[in-house]
Design a protein around this motif. Structure first.
Motif, PDB file in Angstrom:
ATOM      1  N   GLY A 245       0.821  -1.207   0.000  1.00  0.00           N
ATOM      2  CA  GLY A 245       0.000   0.000   0.000  1.00  0.00           C
ATOM      3  C   GLY A 245       0.854   1.256   0.000  1.00  0.00           C
ATOM      4  O   GLY A 245       0.570   2.219  -0.723  1.00  0.00           O
ATOM      5  N   PHE A 246       1.921   1.239   0.794  1.00  0.00           N
ATOM      6  CA  PHE A 246       2.828   2.384   0.838  1.00  0.00           C
ATOM      7  C   PHE A 246       3.535   2.557  -0.500  1.00  0.00           C
ATOM      8  O   PHE A 246       3.730   3.686  -0.968  1.00  0.00           O
ATOM      9  CB  PHE A 246       3.859   2.191   1.949  1.00  0.00           C
ATOM     10  N   TYR A 247       3.883   1.422  -1.127  1.00  0.00           N
ATOM     11  CA  TYR A 247       4.541   1.472  -2.446  1.00  0.00           C
ATOM     12  C   TYR A 247       3.628   2.132  -3.479  1.00  0.00           C
ATOM     13  O   TYR A 247       4.057   3.005  -4.243  1.00  0.00           O
ATOM     14  CB  TYR A 247       4.917   0.062  -2.882  1.00  0.00           C
ATOM     15  N   ILE A 248       2.363   1.733  -3.502  1.00  0.00           N
ATOM     16  CA  ILE A 248       1.409   2.313  -4.449  1.00  0.00           C
ATOM     17  C   ILE A 248       1.232   3.802  -4.186  1.00  0.00           C
ATOM     18  O   ILE A 248       1.262   4.632  -5.113  1.00  0.00           O
ATOM     19  CB  ILE A 248       0.036   1.596  -4.349  1.00  0.00           C
ATOM     20  N   PHE A 249       1.060   4.155  -2.914  1.00  0.00           N
ATOM     21  CA  PHE A 249       0.847   5.555  -2.547  1.00  0.00           C
ATOM     22  C   PHE A 249       2.063   6.403  -2.918  1.00  0.00           C
ATOM     23  O   PHE A 249       1.936   7.481  -3.512  1.00  0.00           O
ATOM     24  CB  PHE A 249       0.565   5.667  -1.049  1.00  0.00           C
ATOM     25  N   SER A 250       3.272   5.924  -2.586  1.00  0.00           N
ATOM     26  CA  SER A 250       4.488   6.686  -2.872  1.00  0.00           C
ATOM     27  C   SER A 250       4.751   6.777  -4.367  1.00  0.00           C
ATOM     28  O   SER A 250       5.254   7.790  -4.863  1.00  0.00           O
ATOM     29  CB  SER A 250       5.691   6.066  -2.157  1.00  0.00           C
TER      30      SER A 250
ATOM     31  N   LYS B 173     -10.317   7.217 -12.078  1.00  0.00           N
ATOM     32  CA  LYS B 173      -9.610   8.389 -12.577  1.00  0.00           C
ATOM     33  C   LYS B 173      -9.805   9.553 -11.606  1.00  0.00           C
ATOM     34  O   LYS B 173     -10.911   9.845 -11.180  1.00  0.00           O
ATOM     35  CB  LYS B 173     -10.136   8.765 -13.961  1.00  0.00           C
ATOM     36  N   GLY B 174      -8.713  10.205 -11.253  1.00  0.00           N
ATOM     37  CA  GLY B 174      -8.783  11.327 -10.332  1.00  0.00           C
ATOM     38  C   GLY B 174      -8.285  11.006  -8.942  1.00  0.00           C
ATOM     39  O   GLY B 174      -7.996  11.901  -8.155  1.00  0.00           O
ATOM     40  N   ARG B 175      -8.169   9.716  -8.604  1.00  0.00           N
ATOM     41  CA  ARG B 175      -7.593   9.314  -7.324  1.00  0.00           C
ATOM     42  C   ARG B 175      -6.131   8.918  -7.528  1.00  0.00           C
ATOM     43  O   ARG B 175      -5.736   8.508  -8.618  1.00  0.00           O
ATOM     44  CB  ARG B 175      -8.349   8.133  -6.720  1.00  0.00           C
TER      45      ARG B 175
ATOM     46  N   LEU C 235     -15.239   4.530  -7.556  1.00  0.00           N
ATOM     47  CA  LEU C 235     -16.286   4.067  -6.649  1.00  0.00           C
ATOM     48  C   LEU C 235     -15.665   3.777  -5.289  1.00  0.00           C
ATOM     49  O   LEU C 235     -14.450   3.774  -5.140  1.00  0.00           O
ATOM     50  CB  LEU C 235     -16.944   2.806  -7.218  1.00  0.00           C
ATOM     51  N   GLY C 236     -16.489   3.510  -4.301  1.00  0.00           N
ATOM     52  CA  GLY C 236     -15.963   3.165  -2.990  1.00  0.00           C
ATOM     53  C   GLY C 236     -15.072   1.944  -3.068  1.00  0.00           C
ATOM     54  O   GLY C 236     -15.454   0.926  -3.647  1.00  0.00           O
ATOM     55  N   SER C 237     -13.878   2.024  -2.491  1.00  0.00           N
ATOM     56  CA  SER C 237     -12.952   0.898  -2.615  1.00  0.00           C
ATOM     57  C   SER C 237     -13.267  -0.236  -1.646  1.00  0.00           C
ATOM     58  O   SER C 237     -12.872  -1.379  -1.864  1.00  0.00           O
ATOM     59  CB  SER C 237     -11.513   1.378  -2.385  1.00  0.00           C
ATOM     60  N   LEU C 238     -14.013   0.079  -0.563  1.00  0.00           N
ATOM     61  CA  LEU C 238     -14.386  -0.968   0.395  1.00  0.00           C
ATOM     62  C   LEU C 238     -15.886  -1.019   0.655  1.00  0.00           C
ATOM     63  O   LEU C 238     -16.345  -1.804   1.475  1.00  0.00           O
ATOM     64  CB  LEU C 238     -13.661  -0.748   1.727  1.00  0.00           C
ATOM     65  N   THR C 239     -16.652  -0.179  -0.036  1.00  0.00           N
ATOM     66  CA  THR C 239     -18.097  -0.185   0.164  1.00  0.00           C
ATOM     67  C   THR C 239     -18.722  -1.440  -0.442  1.00  0.00           C
ATOM     68  O   THR C 239     -18.109  -2.129  -1.259  1.00  0.00           O
ATOM     69  CB  THR C 239     -18.738   1.066  -0.466  1.00  0.00           C
ATOM     70  N   SER C 240     -19.937  -1.731  -0.044  1.00  0.00           N
ATOM     71  CA  SER C 240     -20.618  -2.943  -0.500  1.00  0.00           C
ATOM     72  C   SER C 240     -20.870  -2.899  -1.999  1.00  0.00           C
ATOM     73  O   SER C 240     -20.877  -1.830  -2.622  1.00  0.00           O
ATOM     74  CB  SER C 240     -21.947  -3.107   0.243  1.00  0.00           C
TER      75      SER C 240
ATOM     76  N   LEU D 263      -6.046  14.472   1.887  1.00  0.00           N
ATOM     77  CA  LEU D 263      -5.670  13.062   1.886  1.00  0.00           C
ATOM     78  C   LEU D 263      -6.815  12.204   1.358  1.00  0.00           C
ATOM     79  O   LEU D 263      -6.608  11.278   0.555  1.00  0.00           O
ATOM     80  CB  LEU D 263      -5.290  12.630   3.298  1.00  0.00           C
ATOM     81  N   LYS D 264      -8.052  12.531   1.767  1.00  0.00           N
ATOM     82  CA  LYS D 264      -9.208  11.772   1.291  1.00  0.00           C
ATOM     83  C   LYS D 264      -9.514  12.062  -0.169  1.00  0.00           C
ATOM     84  O   LYS D 264     -10.081  11.222  -0.866  1.00  0.00           O
ATOM     85  CB  LYS D 264     -10.425  12.054   2.173  1.00  0.00           C
ATOM     86  N   ASN D 265      -9.139  13.245  -0.641  1.00  0.00           N
ATOM     87  CA  ASN D 265      -9.275  13.523  -2.064  1.00  0.00           C
ATOM     88  C   ASN D 265      -8.292  12.678  -2.872  1.00  0.00           C
ATOM     89  O   ASN D 265      -8.562  12.306  -4.015  1.00  0.00           O
ATOM     90  CB  ASN D 265      -9.029  15.006  -2.356  1.00  0.00           C
ATOM     91  N   TYR D 266      -7.157  12.388  -2.259  1.00  0.00           N
ATOM     92  CA  TYR D 266      -6.137  11.580  -2.926  1.00  0.00           C
ATOM     93  C   TYR D 266      -6.520  10.100  -2.927  1.00  0.00           C
ATOM     94  O   TYR D 266      -6.337   9.403  -3.915  1.00  0.00           O
ATOM     95  CB  TYR D 266      -4.795  11.787  -2.219  1.00  0.00           C
TER      96      TYR D 266
END
Length: 462
Positions: free
Chosen positions: A26-31, A85-87, A109-114, A252-255
């Motif tokens: 996760g850190f690799y993807i974010f960085s 797109k956009g995140r 879309l929500g990444s963990l939503t139902s 951060l949440k926009n990212y």
């Protein structure tokens, strides 16, 4: 007693290793996303194209967009922990595959939503308006009825005469199936003319149609497919997500956003006691079960599938991935170097899966060995086509020529050697397979799947 201590020690070690690997990735993807954005910003700062060059590019773009206007868009739908797109800045979940065609949309879309909530979000992303999760569902799950507002839909003309191609990865494929059923059931208030024929084709990449035994290794209880083990990877994930949403740092949440804004978990709204209530499991998405993991258990998928249909006028395709092999009658990981570190432990565990003997089987005729082949996230049996509780029409494809002319209402599926993330994020991992798979998908959408013969722009995949 000693044996019990050894088992506990091994379980804790596995939890530590799994947590570390997932956190590191996760850190690799974010960085990587941050580094890409910084690089692009510096490039834009020091290199500015001259006006003539910019104007030429704009004119070329207009010409392409005009010639592609009559084509139905191809919508790429991400899976669990995914993003549109956009995140994450300029990072592409589909590793740039969206650049292969001029009419591609990549919703966030929500990444963990139902799966239910994501299907509702996808509809309003395309048609426009404010996301309406439905009054009954919202009350039952304890969240706001209304969510994000799309001032302008990304394809507002969408209807039966302007249908869409969908390509879903992992849980994204099941999201599209739920959306199509909602369209057939006319489930969107104010849109009484919807029908299943708004969907022209569905293509699944490692699609989560029938659930996965991995959910039980990650922490879901096989007894009910809803609750979590007290000590597990998903418990750590739950705590981290709740704190992330509660801190509610706008930039951060926009990212990157897990998608639970409609649960109003922010410290501004619930305070410290509200956070404690969520952490204790008394409130929030994990308390109500309105998140993605219960939908990915075998029980949850069977419940979803019990009211999802394969429709006679829609074309269906799937690519099921497999990273296991049979050796002397045993199912084992097929190599080490070819499996992503994020998935290797799970490939091994899933190939050894045994359903708890004291728990009723999820369906009649269940056998453990049917679920051993996997790609580290999903079982191969789950990805080919909807099977449980009722098997839908399907056909295994070895050569593309075997299934031409294509017929709607049947799931054409291929078995592909690869792990679950082979065709996303990093295209170099898939090599030539990446282009072969995506080129075949886009070519099929443009040349073989339609209800009315379209005028084909000459620049679209030739």
């Amino acid at each position: 007693m000693i044996v019990r201590w050894w088992i506990t020690a091994l379980q804790l070690t596995e939890l530590f290793v799994s947590s570390f690997v997932h956190l590191a990735y996760g850190f690799y993807i974010f960085s990587t996303a941050v580094a890409g954005d910084l690089s692009q910003a510096l490039t834009d700062c020091f290199y500015k194209p001259n006006n003539l060059e910019a104007n030429l590019k704009t004119e070329d773009s207009k010409a392409i967009n005009t010639s592609a206007e009559d084509l139905p868009p191809i919508v790429l739908v991400h899976g669990i922990f995914g993003f549109g797109k956009g995140r994450l800045g300029g990072l592409s979940y589909f590793a740039g595959a969206e650049k292969k065609d001029d009419r591609v949309l990549v919703p966030d879309l929500g990444s963990l939503t139902s799966i239910y909530d994501r299907a509702r979000e996808l509809f309003y992303y395309l048609k426009g308006g404010q996301v309406d999760y439905g009054e009954e569902h919202s009350k039952a799950c304890g969240h706001s009825q209304f969510g994000r507002i799309y001032e302008q839909g990304h394809y507002p003309e969408w209807d039966e005469d302007h249908p869409i191609h969908f390509v879903g990865h992992s849980a994204g494929a099941q999201v599209v199936r739920v959306l199509q059923q909602m369209l057939a059931d006319k489930a969107f208030k104010g849109f009484e003319n919807t029908s299943e024929n708004w969907v022209l084709s569905i293509t699944s990449l490692s699609g989560a149609f029938n659930g996965t035994t991995r959910t039980y290794f990650d922490g879901m209880q096989p007894e009910d497919g809803k609750s979590l083990r007290p000590v597990s990877l998903l418990q750590l994930c739950r705590i981290g997500v709740l704190i992330y949403d509660w801190i509610d740092i706008p930039w951060l949440k926009n990212y990157y956003n897990f998608g639970f804004d409609h649960f109003n978990i922010s410290w501004r709204k619930i305070g410290i006691w509200g956070l404690l209530d969520c952490l204790l499991g008394n409130a929030g998405p994990f308390a109500s079960g309105d998140w993605i993991l219960p939908d990915l258990t075998l029980q949850g998928s069977i419940k979803l599938n019990s009211h999802l249909h394969t429709f006679p006028n829609t074309y269906y395709f799937s690519y099921a991935t497999k990273r296991t092999a049979k050796v002397m009658g045993l199912t084992v990981p097929s190599g080490i170097l070819g499996i992503h570190p994020l998935l290797f432990i799970r490939v091994l565990q899933m190939s050894l899966w045994r359903h708890p003997p004291d728990v009723p089987p999820p369906y009649k005729g269940y056998r453990d060995e049917d679920w051993w082949d996997n790609d580290g996230a999903l079982n191969t049996i789950s990805m080919t086509h909807p099977r449980f509780p009722v098997e839908h029409p399907s056909q295994l494809v070895v050569k593309d020529s075997d299934c031409h002319p294509l017929r709607p209402g049947i799931w054409y599926y291929k078995i592909v050697e690869g792990d679950h993330i082979l065709f996303i994020v990093n295209r170099e991992r898939a090599g030539v397979q990446f282009d072969l798979i995506y080129d075949s998908i886009f070519e099929r959408c443009r040349k073989h799947v339609f209800r009315k013969n379209p005028m084909m722009p000459d620049h679209i995949i030739s």
